[in-house]
Scaffold this active site. Structure first.
Site, mmCIF file in Angstrom:
data_model
loop_
_atom_site.group_PDB
_atom_site.id
_atom_site.type_symbol
_atom_site.label_atom_id
_atom_site.label_comp_id
_atom_site.label_asym_id
_atom_site.label_seq_id
_atom_site.Cartn_x
_atom_site.Cartn_y
_atom_site.Cartn_z
ATOM 1 N N SER A 114 65.027 31.969 59.807
ATOM 2 C CA SER A 114 65.096 30.915 58.614
ATOM 3 C C SER A 114 65.764 29.764 58.796
ATOM 4 C CB SER A 114 65.017 31.924 57.512
ATOM 5 O OG SER A 114 65.553 30.892 56.181
ATOM 6 N N LEU A 115 66.026 29.031 58.063
ATOM 7 C CA LEU A 115 66.996 27.992 58.229
ATOM 8 C C LEU A 115 68.263 27.866 57.124
ATOM 9 C CD1 LEU A 115 64.258 24.880 58.229
ATOM 10 C CD2 LEU A 115 65.371 25.778 60.197
ATOM 11 N N GLU B 244 24.086 18.538 56.142
ATOM 12 C CA GLU B 244 23.803 18.785 57.428
ATOM 13 C C GLU B 244 24.737 20.071 57.621
ATOM 14 O OE1 GLU B 244 23.147 14.774 59.892
ATOM 15 O OE2 GLU B 244 24.961 14.794 58.705
ATOM 16 N N TYR B 245 26.123 20.186 57.183
ATOM 17 C CA TYR B 245 27.067 21.303 57.728
ATOM 18 C C TYR B 245 26.374 22.462 56.940
ATOM 19 C CZ TYR B 245 31.486 23.911 57.614
ATOM 20 O OH TYR B 245 32.635 24.760 57.898
ATOM 21 N N GLU C 68 61.353 16.530 59.225
ATOM 22 C CA GLU C 68 59.835 16.935 58.851
ATOM 23 C C GLU C 68 59.979 17.334 57.352
ATOM 24 O OE1 GLU C 68 59.080 20.333 61.261
ATOM 25 O OE2 GLU C 68 59.079 19.389 62.930
ATOM 26 N N ARG D 146 55.962 36.181 58.004
ATOM 27 C CA ARG D 146 57.353 36.502 58.421
ATOM 28 C C ARG D 146 58.058 37.931 58.109
ATOM 29 N NH1 ARG D 146 62.969 34.693 58.188
ATOM 30 N NH2 ARG D 146 63.442 35.305 56.299
ATOM 31 N N LYS E 293 59.662 19.704 54.402
ATOM 32 C CA LYS E 293 59.863 21.188 54.227
ATOM 33 C C LYS E 293 58.656 21.589 53.066
ATOM 34 C CE LYS E 293 63.258 24.724 53.420
ATOM 35 N NZ LYS E 293 62.189 25.548 52.915
ATOM 36 N N LYS F 76 67.905 20.588 50.790
ATOM 37 C CA LYS F 76 67.120 21.192 49.729
ATOM 38 C C LYS F 76 67.125 20.021 48.784
ATOM 39 C CE LYS F 76 65.470 25.018 49.430
ATOM 40 N NZ LYS F 76 66.187 26.371 49.845
ATOM 41 N N ASP G 20 27.645 16.856 54.088
ATOM 42 C CA ASP G 20 27.718 18.393 53.398
ATOM 43 C C ASP G 20 26.413 18.978 53.733
ATOM 44 O OD1 ASP G 20 30.258 17.701 52.954
ATOM 45 O OD2 ASP G 20 29.977 17.814 50.452
ATOM 46 N N LYS H 3 65.672 18.683 62.704
ATOM 47 C CA LYS H 3 65.549 19.408 63.971
ATOM 48 C C LYS H 3 66.067 18.743 64.945
ATOM 49 C CE LYS H 3 61.575 21.952 62.402
ATOM 50 N NZ LYS H 3 60.160 22.669 62.606
ATOM 51 N N GLU I 232 53.250 26.747 58.262
ATOM 52 C CA GLU I 232 53.445 27.167 56.845
ATOM 53 C C GLU I 232 52.053 27.068 55.998
ATOM 54 O OE1 GLU I 232 56.638 27.613 55.869
ATOM 55 O OE2 GLU I 232 56.709 27.426 53.950
ATOM 56 N N CYS J 54 73.364 44.761 12.814
ATOM 57 C CA CYS J 54 73.861 45.698 11.771
ATOM 58 C C CYS J 54 74.353 44.955 10.348
ATOM 59 C CB CYS J 54 75.108 46.569 12.424
ATOM 60 S SG CYS J 54 76.590 45.618 12.759
HETATM 61 S S1 IVH Z 1 61.449 25.275 61.163
HETATM 62 C C1 IVH Z 1 63.261 28.102 63.816
HETATM 63 N N1 IVH Z 1 59.961 23.383 59.708
HETATM 64 O O1 IVH Z 1 61.306 26.852 55.568
HETATM 65 C C2 IVH Z 1 62.408 27.173 63.077
HETATM 66 N N2 IVH Z 1 60.301 25.523 58.629
HETATM 67 O O2 IVH Z 1 63.795 27.513 54.771
HETATM 68 C C3 IVH Z 1 62.214 27.844 61.557
HETATM 69 N N3 IVH Z 1 59.246 25.507 56.297
HETATM 70 O O3 IVH Z 1 61.187 29.888 57.088
HETATM 71 C C4 IVH Z 1 61.319 26.890 60.600
HETATM 72 N N4 IVH Z 1 58.550 23.477 56.236
HETATM 73 O O4 IVH Z 1 58.986 29.065 56.091
HETATM 74 C C5 IVH Z 1 60.301 24.866 59.780
HETATM 75 N N5 IVH Z 1 58.785 21.726 58.761
HETATM 76 C C6 IVH Z 1 59.173 22.811 58.515
HETATM 77 C C7 IVH Z 1 58.934 23.531 57.477
HETATM 78 C C8 IVH Z 1 59.562 24.847 57.436
HETATM 79 C C9 IVH Z 1 58.659 24.544 55.624
HETATM 80 C C10 IVH Z 1 59.764 26.885 55.803
HETATM 81 C C11 IVH Z 1 59.772 27.847 56.872
HETATM 82 C C12 IVH Z 1 60.859 28.597 56.844
HETATM 83 C C13 IVH Z 1 61.707 27.987 55.853
HETATM 84 C C14 IVH Z 1 63.193 28.098 55.907
#
Ligand code: IVH
Length: 662
Positions: free
Chosen positions: A79-80, A32-33, A108, A131, A110, A306, A30, A282, A165, A403
């Protein structure tokens, strides 16, 4: 000479930042930084002409904006779609297989933060945007530059847009809140809100102090770089020096590996240093992604699982009673405030006496609370082995808390009612309902204002809304009312006179007549007078209107107090006719019942239900042998399966559209 040292310092610091923040593997101390940073600051102070826009000194923030500029995304930020259980994940997989695809998926985490688009030109960060609505976002470049896990310079001088994100770690969130508590400031609600609030700071110094982080997970135009799988895209971005969550991302070969991944993180998510609200799934192959394409809102090649709503424990401090506009008495839990999935919960409805008794709730109990996204908080149960013996039994009240008139049950019902027509609370609730969005939609009249105007005796009956202009002088005196807001309010009140009949019928607050029934009645009778004159027999012959509703309508218009209100509204110029679209009977729909399941592309639920009604049909929420057809969108649920079992015709949205046009 100094130029050379300047460039050298930037390279050293960038490398140190990358090793520390992105790779989590510090290479210098730290001290040095700090020494290098001081030297860099000194050079920039002495030679401002040298200062680069991607210099690490920019990370400290400092610029203060008046407002955020708008940024139109080159490619919309979608969005998803969501799935909520194992069978919905399996359905997602089956639908992809049905397209002739043999899928491999990237799973991945979320991340629960806010999405960001980063644009690099010749390897330098030039723009960062939120977004927004997916088409237009806000320029947050200054604030994003303060995020140490976002490289200001890539390892290659290329032009590229990447998405990811922004989030706040649990540790930083807790630290900030501890400090705020000491200083007597309001606490930040949850890491997601905290991150979103920080990124919307006009003063980038404040944003810098919030120590946000970022994961990158999406490359919008991979074909520009000759990339053919999502895994490759992730690797490509990581090699550029971007922070990709590769220890947690996983390529899975089949549905059982996919479900294993989901199960693992459902169990272990609390041990992560940041909050996640689900798993993103994905399709790995980019040509297959292309084949599946997009709906208006979502990619078809990805979905988000979710996590189920979290339950938390808190104390049931008290049970208080509220009076509704129909006189209905509702017990409400007063809770020690707790944060559940993003919002602070202080109250939860306990519905009625039986509900409290069935759950055996006592005042002072530790209870578990649940709240799914957008859903009303719920007291799940009391934790009996946490009882100390100090808890107090619940007792239903016998008199109206406002009342003081005696409460009684209606025949065959569990709820108690205050039957006093003149109970102040009932009047206030009735006025609030009249002005509410789904009723007369008088914008600018919040619940508290209505209560205040009632207490000031400016507002007592429905007609008084339309006489408020006579009190203009008094209103100006009230706190929170300026000339301009009064003008707006007066316009909103005048405009509400034009609402179509169904809104008025709903606004009157006839017991048992909700929005849907109001619509049926308005379409059938076209004027309020026709409805008032309809007899009981005629009313019960309307589909969906039974004896209870019919009696309620007759009783309502038989009371002279109510008729005075109606006539008063008429005299003041309130519209009393149906002005909405008319029924145009279509033989494909007339007299038939439909169930809708899944996400539609062209219609919202309300729109398609209205459409069906206007064609002479009826929308229902459950599938039975009487269902004429089930209209299926993407991610359909169990209703789809049930329809298949019962052999009920299944229509796609396109099938529906064709039959509408026939
Ligand atoms: S992919 C077309 N990957 O979740 C691809 N989204 O409910 C769109 N999010 O709007 C997004 N982690 O803000 C992707 N590993 C992840 C994510 C992720 C969080 C959020 C992102 C998106 C929302 C959808």
């Amino acid at each position: 000479m100094v130029e050379k040292r300047y460039e050298e310092l930037i390279a050293i610091i960038n490398e140190a930042d990358y090793n520390y923040h992105t790779l989590d593997n510090p290479t210098i101390t730290d001290q040095e930084y700090d020494k290098y940073m001081r030297e860099l600051y000194d050079i920039e102070a002495a030679h401002p002409e040298l200062a680069r826009s991607d210099s690490p000194t920019q990370r400290a923030g400092g610029q203060i904006l008046d407002d955020f500029k708008k940024v139109t995304h080159k490619i919309p930020m979608l969005s998803l779609s969501n799935v909520f259980n194992e069978s919905e994940i399996v359905n997602f997989d089956s639908r992809i297989k049905k397209e002739g695809i043999d899928p491999k998926y990237v799973c991945e985490l979320k991340i629960d933060g806010l999405s960001v688009s980063l644009q690099y030109e010749k390897g330098k960060l030039v723009k960062a945007a939120t977004r927004g609505d997916g088409i237009v976002g806000e320029d947050i470049t200054n604030n994003v530059k303060t995020i140490k896990t976002v490289p200001l310079t890539l390892k290659k001088p290329i032009d590229i847009e990447v998405r990811g994100e922004i989030y706040m770690s649990k540790e930083v969130f807790n630290q900030i809140n501890e400090n705020r508590k000491k200083e007597g400031l309001d606490l930040l609600q949850n890491p997601r809100n905290a991150a979103a609030g920080s990124i919307r700071q006009l003063d980038s110094k404040v944003a810098a102090s919030r120590r946000l982080e970022c994961w990158i997970y999406h490359l919008p135009n991979p074909e520009d770089y000759g990339i053919t799988t999502h895994m490759e895209a992730l690797k490509f971005m990581e090699d550029l020096g971007l922070r990709v969550n590769s220890t947690n991302n996983k390529l899975v070969n089949n549905i059982s590996e996919l479900l294993q991944f989901v199960e693992y993180y459902t169990e272990n998510r609390d041990s992560l240093p940041y909050e996640i609200d689900g798993i993103v799934i994905k399709l790995n192959s980019l040509p297959d992604q292309k084949k599946l394409g997009y709906t208006a809102k979502y990619p078809r090649w990805a979905t988000a699982y979710k996590f189920p709503a979290k339950q938390v424990l808190t104390k049931l401090v008290d049970i208080i009673f509220t009076v509704g506009r129909t006189g209905q008495i509702t017990p409400n839990a007063v809770l020690e405030p707790v944060i559940v999935q993003g919002s602070t919960i202080r109250r939860a409805t306990l519905h009625n006496e039986d509900y409290v008794k069935n759950k055996d709730l006592k005042i002072g109990d530790i209870v578990s609370i649940r709240k799914a996204a957008d859903v009303i908080p719920e007291v799940v149960e009391s934790i009996k082995d946490r009882r100390t013996g100090e808890e107090k039994d619940f007792e239903m009240i016998k008199f109206c808390p406002i009342c003081h008139s005696p409460l009684m049950k209606k025949e065959g019902q569990v709820d108690y009612y205050c039957f006093n027509q003149n109970c102040d609370r009932r009047h206030i609730e009735g006025l609030i309902h009249f002005a509410s969005r789904k009723a007369m939609n008088i914008d600018g009249l919040g619940d508290q204002i209505i209560e205040d105007l009632y207490n000031l005796k400016f507002l007592h009956r429905f007609v008084d809304f339309y006489k408020l202009k006579e009190h203009r002088k008094d209103l100006v005196e009230l706190e929170g009312f300026g000339e301009k807001s009064i003008d707006n309010l007066m316009t909103a009140i005048e405009n509400s006179k034009k609402q179509s009949l169904e809104k008025l019928i709903f606004a009157l607050g006839i017991p048992n007549v909700g929005e849907k029934t109001a619509k049926i009645l308005a379409m059938k009778y076209e004027t309020l007078d026709n409805l008032i004159n309809a007899d009981f027999e005629e009313l019960i012959n309307i589909p969906d209107i039974g004896e209870i509703i019919a009696k309620s309508i007759k009783d309502y218009f038989n009371l002279s107090f109510n008729m005075e209100q109606v006539n008063g509204l008429k005299e003041l110029g309130v519209n009393m006719t149906y002005t909405g679209p008319k029924v145009e009977v279509n033989e494909n729909f007339n007299g038939k019942t439909f169930v809708i399941t899944g996400t539609l592309e062209k219609y919202t639920r309300d729109e398609i239900e209205e459409r069906i009604q206007l064609l002479g049909g009826k929308a229902s929420s459950s599938v039975s042998k009487n269902t004429s057809a089930v209209i299926v969108g993407s991610n359909p649920g169990s209703k789809y399966e049930k329809a298949q079992k019962l052999g009920i015709p299944i229509w796609s949205e396109d099938d529906f559209q064709k039959l509408v046009e026939e």
